[in-house]
Design a protein around this motif. Structure first.
Motif, PDB file in Angstrom:
ATOM      1  N   GLY A 246      18.893  47.291 -68.333  1.00  0.00           N
ATOM      2  CA  GLY A 246      19.199  45.881 -68.420  1.00  0.00           C
ATOM      3  C   GLY A 246      18.126  45.174 -69.226  1.00  0.00           C
ATOM      4  N   ASN A 311      22.001  47.141 -65.021  1.00  0.00           N
ATOM      5  CA  ASN A 311      22.799  46.994 -66.235  1.00  0.00           C
ATOM      6  C   ASN A 311      23.017  45.549 -66.658  1.00  0.00           C
ATOM      7  N   ASP A 312      22.424  44.587 -65.960  1.00  0.00           N
ATOM      8  CA  ASP A 312      22.613  43.187 -66.323  1.00  0.00           C
ATOM      9  C   ASP A 312      21.846  42.868 -67.602  1.00  0.00           C
ATOM     10  N   ARG A 313      22.533  42.317 -68.587  1.00  0.00           N
ATOM     11  CA  ARG A 313      21.906  41.883 -69.838  1.00  0.00           C
ATOM     12  C   ARG A 313      22.034  40.370 -69.901  1.00  0.00           C
ATOM     13  N   ILE A 314      20.901  39.698 -69.696  1.00  0.00           N
ATOM     14  CA  ILE A 314      20.903  38.259 -69.421  1.00  0.00           C
ATOM     15  C   ILE A 314      20.163  37.496 -70.513  1.00  0.00           C
ATOM     16  N   PHE A 323      25.500  36.002 -69.333  1.00  0.00           N
ATOM     17  CA  PHE A 323      25.498  37.456 -69.404  1.00  0.00           C
ATOM     18  C   PHE A 323      26.060  37.899 -70.756  1.00  0.00           C
ATOM     19  N   GLU A 325      27.863  40.281 -73.470  1.00  0.00           N
ATOM     20  CA  GLU A 325      29.022  41.145 -73.457  1.00  0.00           C
ATOM     21  C   GLU A 325      28.994  42.020 -74.708  1.00  0.00           C
TER      22      GLU A 325
END
Length: 345
Positions: A246, A311-314, A323, A325
């Protein structure tokens, strides 16, 4: 389908599943389907030094008047982001395919190839195959460049890990800004001072990331990602997805030129999703020290975020978060679509 790269769902459904029965991951090293660069060992089977000798291969496409040079630079950027740079011991070869409209004048083709050849000669890259075809259904010059480079003792980066800083070089949207400024020069000059428009159109001089990639390897980078389609948001997603991590990035820390802001504002385009060749994302344990090392080499860079668990992409902006995409097109394609619609209406 949208212009540009296939989105992940379509790519997985219509490409990966189709070729999965004929390709296995054991046949290559460091390559991923949908990726643009991979290292292939060339030694005999069973040789324990096989991974030490081989070749690295990358490809890229571009459209428009500077298509050949831009495809060439993009393919090189993919290579150096994985292996660290060019040198005399690494002979590189370029294969160019150029499709042009039937009515394009010969001198235009010659100028496009000469622009690339001059750059290739300066870097010691040998163009060994150039194919040019004039086709009735092509409305814009379109180039594809594949580069093979011999590679002994390839640089091994451990990959981005939680806790690493994310450093970005130069500024976002450089390639897209230059293309839009050149394509709509007169229209922009009616709104902005000529020097702003001319400077934006000259951003092609920033497209190469070879110098920063070389510095990154020397300074102990854990991973690199050449940014291009989908802009900085697309580059951040690809960096995180390829490493299975992430990230958190601060929108206010992402550097952008005023010329890009003006061009994007005029055409109502998002600069963070605009074609961004010329920027390199680098992960490393100490981003501040790395920025100083790049500055000593005359390279502008900033720490824009950090690699995280999960896995969070912030993307953070003050107290707000969004977030990321997967890439779904590029703002440059939307600009061309709108431009063509107006011209044909």
């Amino acid at each position: 389908m949208n212009y540009g790269k296939l989105n992940e769902d379509i790519y997985e459904r219509s490409v990966v599943k189709v070729i999965n029965s004929t390709q296995t991951k054991n046949s290559y090293n460091g390559a991923e389907r949908g990726d643009f660069c991979a290292f292939f060992p060339c030694a005999d089977e069973g040789d324990t030094n096989a991974i030490e000798t081989g070749f690295v291969c990358a490809q890229a496409s571009a459209g428009g008047k500077n298509a050949v040079l831009r495809a060439f630079e993009a393919a090189l950027n993919s290579i150096v982001s994985r292996c660290g740079g060019l040198c005399a011991e690494r002979q590189a070869y370029a294969y160019i395919t150029l499709f042009v409209p039937e009515k394009l004048r010969e001198i235009k083709v010659r100028d496009m190839l000469a622009e690339m050849a001059q750059r290739a000669d300066a870097l010691g890259v040998l163009p060994i195959n150039v194919s040019v075809q004039a086709l009735p259904w092509i409305c814009m010059e379109t180039a594809n460049c594949t580069i093979h480079m011999e590679c002994r003792n390839p640089v091994r980066m451990r990959g981005a890990e939680p806790g690493d800083d994310i450093v970005m070089t130069k500024w976002i949207g450089l390639e897209g800004t230059a293309l839009i400024a050149r394509s709509s020069q007169e229209e922009l000059r009616a709104r902005y001072p000529a020097d702003i428009v001319d400077e934006a159109a000259g951003f092609f001089r920033y497209l190469s990331v070879i110098p920063e990639a070389a510095t990154a390897v020397k300074s102990g980078a854990s991973d690199m990602q050449a940014v291009r389609e989908g802009g900085i948001f697309g580059g951040l997603w690809e960096l995180a997805a390829r490493n299975g991590v992430g990230l958190v990035a601060d929108l206010c820390s992402i550097p952008v030129r005023q010329e890009t802001i003006e061009v994007c504002e005029y055409f109502d385009r998002n600069p963070y999703e605009l074609m961004a060749a010329g920027s390199l994302l680098i992960t490393c344990p100490n981003g501040g020290a790395f920025v100083e090392a790049l500055a000593e080499s005359g390279i502008v860079s900033s720490v824009i975020g950090k690699i995280t668990q999960g896995n969070d992409r912030i993307i953070r902006h003050a107290d707000e978060i969004r977030f990321l995409e997967p890439v779904r097109g590029d703002e440059l394609y939307k600009y061309y679509e709108e431009k063509n619609r107006k011209e044909n209406s």
